[in-house]
Scaffold this motif. Sequence first.
Motif, PDB file in Angstrom:
ATOM      1  N   PHE A   1      10.394   4.124   2.985  1.00 49.91           N
ATOM      2  CA  PHE A   1       9.958   3.294   4.105  1.00 49.91           C
ATOM      3  C   PHE A   1      10.653   1.933   4.035  1.00 49.91           C
ATOM      4  O   PHE A   1      10.738   1.336   2.960  1.00 49.91           O
TER       5      PHE A   1
ATOM      6  N   VAL B   1       9.801   1.488  -1.243  1.00 49.04           N
ATOM      7  CA  VAL B   1       9.592   0.648  -0.065  1.00 49.04           C
ATOM      8  C   VAL B   1      10.458  -0.608  -0.123  1.00 49.04           C
ATOM      9  O   VAL B   1      10.583  -1.241  -1.181  1.00 49.04           O
TER      10      VAL B   1
ATOM     11  N   ASN C   1       5.756   5.600  -2.925  1.00 46.25           N
ATOM     12  CA  ASN C   1       6.896   5.587  -2.029  1.00 46.25           C
ATOM     13  C   ASN C   1       7.837   4.445  -2.412  1.00 46.25           C
ATOM     14  O   ASN C   1       7.397   3.404  -2.898  1.00 46.25           O
TER      15      ASN C   1
ATOM     16  N   SER D   1       0.823  -1.214   0.000  1.00 45.91           N
ATOM     17  CA  SER D   1       0.000   0.000   0.000  1.00 45.91           C
ATOM     18  C   SER D   1       0.855   1.261   0.000  1.00 45.91           C
ATOM     19  O   SER D   1       0.525   2.249  -0.665  1.00 45.91           O
ATOM     20  N   LEU D   2       1.957   1.253   0.726  1.00 42.22           N
ATOM     21  CA  LEU D   2       2.878   2.388   0.703  1.00 42.22           C
ATOM     22  C   LEU D   2       3.521   2.533  -0.676  1.00 42.22           C
ATOM     23  O   LEU D   2       3.751   3.643  -1.164  1.00 42.22           O
ATOM     24  N   SER D   3       3.793   1.398  -1.311  1.00 44.41           N
ATOM     25  CA  SER D   3       4.383   1.425  -2.651  1.00 44.41           C
ATOM     26  C   SER D   3       3.423   2.012  -3.675  1.00 44.41           C
ATOM     27  O   SER D   3       3.817   2.791  -4.555  1.00 44.41           O
TER      28      SER D   3
ATOM     29  N   ALA E   1      -2.086   3.016   5.217  1.00 40.66           N
ATOM     30  CA  ALA E   1      -0.950   3.705   4.600  1.00 40.66           C
ATOM     31  C   ALA E   1      -1.193   5.212   4.561  1.00 40.66           C
ATOM     32  O   ALA E   1      -0.291   6.005   4.874  1.00 40.66           O
TER      33      ALA E   1
ATOM     34  N   THR F   1       1.315   4.257  -3.183  1.00 42.98           N
ATOM     35  CA  THR F   1       1.257   5.704  -2.990  1.00 42.98           C
ATOM     36  C   THR F   1       2.581   6.384  -3.379  1.00 42.98           C
ATOM     37  O   THR F   1       2.923   7.444  -2.876  1.00 42.98           O
TER      38      THR F   1
ATOM     39  N   LEU G   1       1.051   8.045   6.442  1.00 47.81           N
ATOM     40  CA  LEU G   1       1.679   9.131   5.688  1.00 47.81           C
ATOM     41  C   LEU G   1       1.302  10.494   6.256  1.00 47.81           C
ATOM     42  O   LEU G   1       2.145  11.392   6.333  1.00 47.81           O
TER      43      LEU G   1
END
Length: 260
Positions: free
Chosen positions: A120, A34, A32, A26-28, A245, A30, A249
């Motif tokens: 992250f 990771v 980011n 999920s961070l990826s 996520a 968005t 953030l």
Amino acid sequence: MSKVLAIANQKGGVGKTTTSVNLAASLSVTRNRVLLIDMDPQGNATMGSGVDKNGLEYSIYDLLTDQADFANVVKRSEGEYDLIPANGDLVSAEVELISLENRELRLRNIVEANREHYDFIVIDCPPALSMLTINSLVAADGVVIPMQCEYYALEGLSALMDTIRAIQDRINPTLKIEGILRTMYDPRNKLTSEVNGQLFNYFGDAVYRTVVPRNIRLAEAPSYGKPVIKYDRKSRGAIAYLALAGEMLRRHDESARVIQ
């Protein structure tokens, strides 16, 4: 500034690996950069990321014992994040680390040498207090604690808090509780409501507003070697981890503004 998060709970079956894999994905999504580090000898985060733990030439074991370089170990996952995989070889690291110099700092040194390439770094810890868990907590800036809202989960949380305080006192004074994540959440359960209240009373804003519900698609995704967002993006599980996520953030941005 990059953030290193250890996903930890000494109690098994609370959604720790599920959280590690799906938070990384999920961070990826968005945008980011990771990295997910699998520090569990079971290698579930590795398999859930679409990498066969049984076919690895190198793993986190080789990094921790200085038998391979980062570039030789890192893999690209199905979730579009980088992965340092693990398998049963990691069991041997427990024994071998005992005789190595600065054994508690092995993972931190690896992380510090590579953190500039990521926004992250997520570390999936084993479900036990061990040298691998200690390495993970020493390397981390913060701890994310997934837990079910049930009585025994509170007991496990108390034990984990003792471990975190010991790490803060002896090796990593800047380590903090990043957040408490309620998993397999069922608001219809009376005990859930009671434990929920205790969590907010004790931890306050450290409890994430996002909750992860019980969700069949979330449970199915690992058998396909995919994070749930790649398996069924519209499922309740995928939506929950995307929301987590987003909440992380926002907290990260607010913290950065305070520091400036």
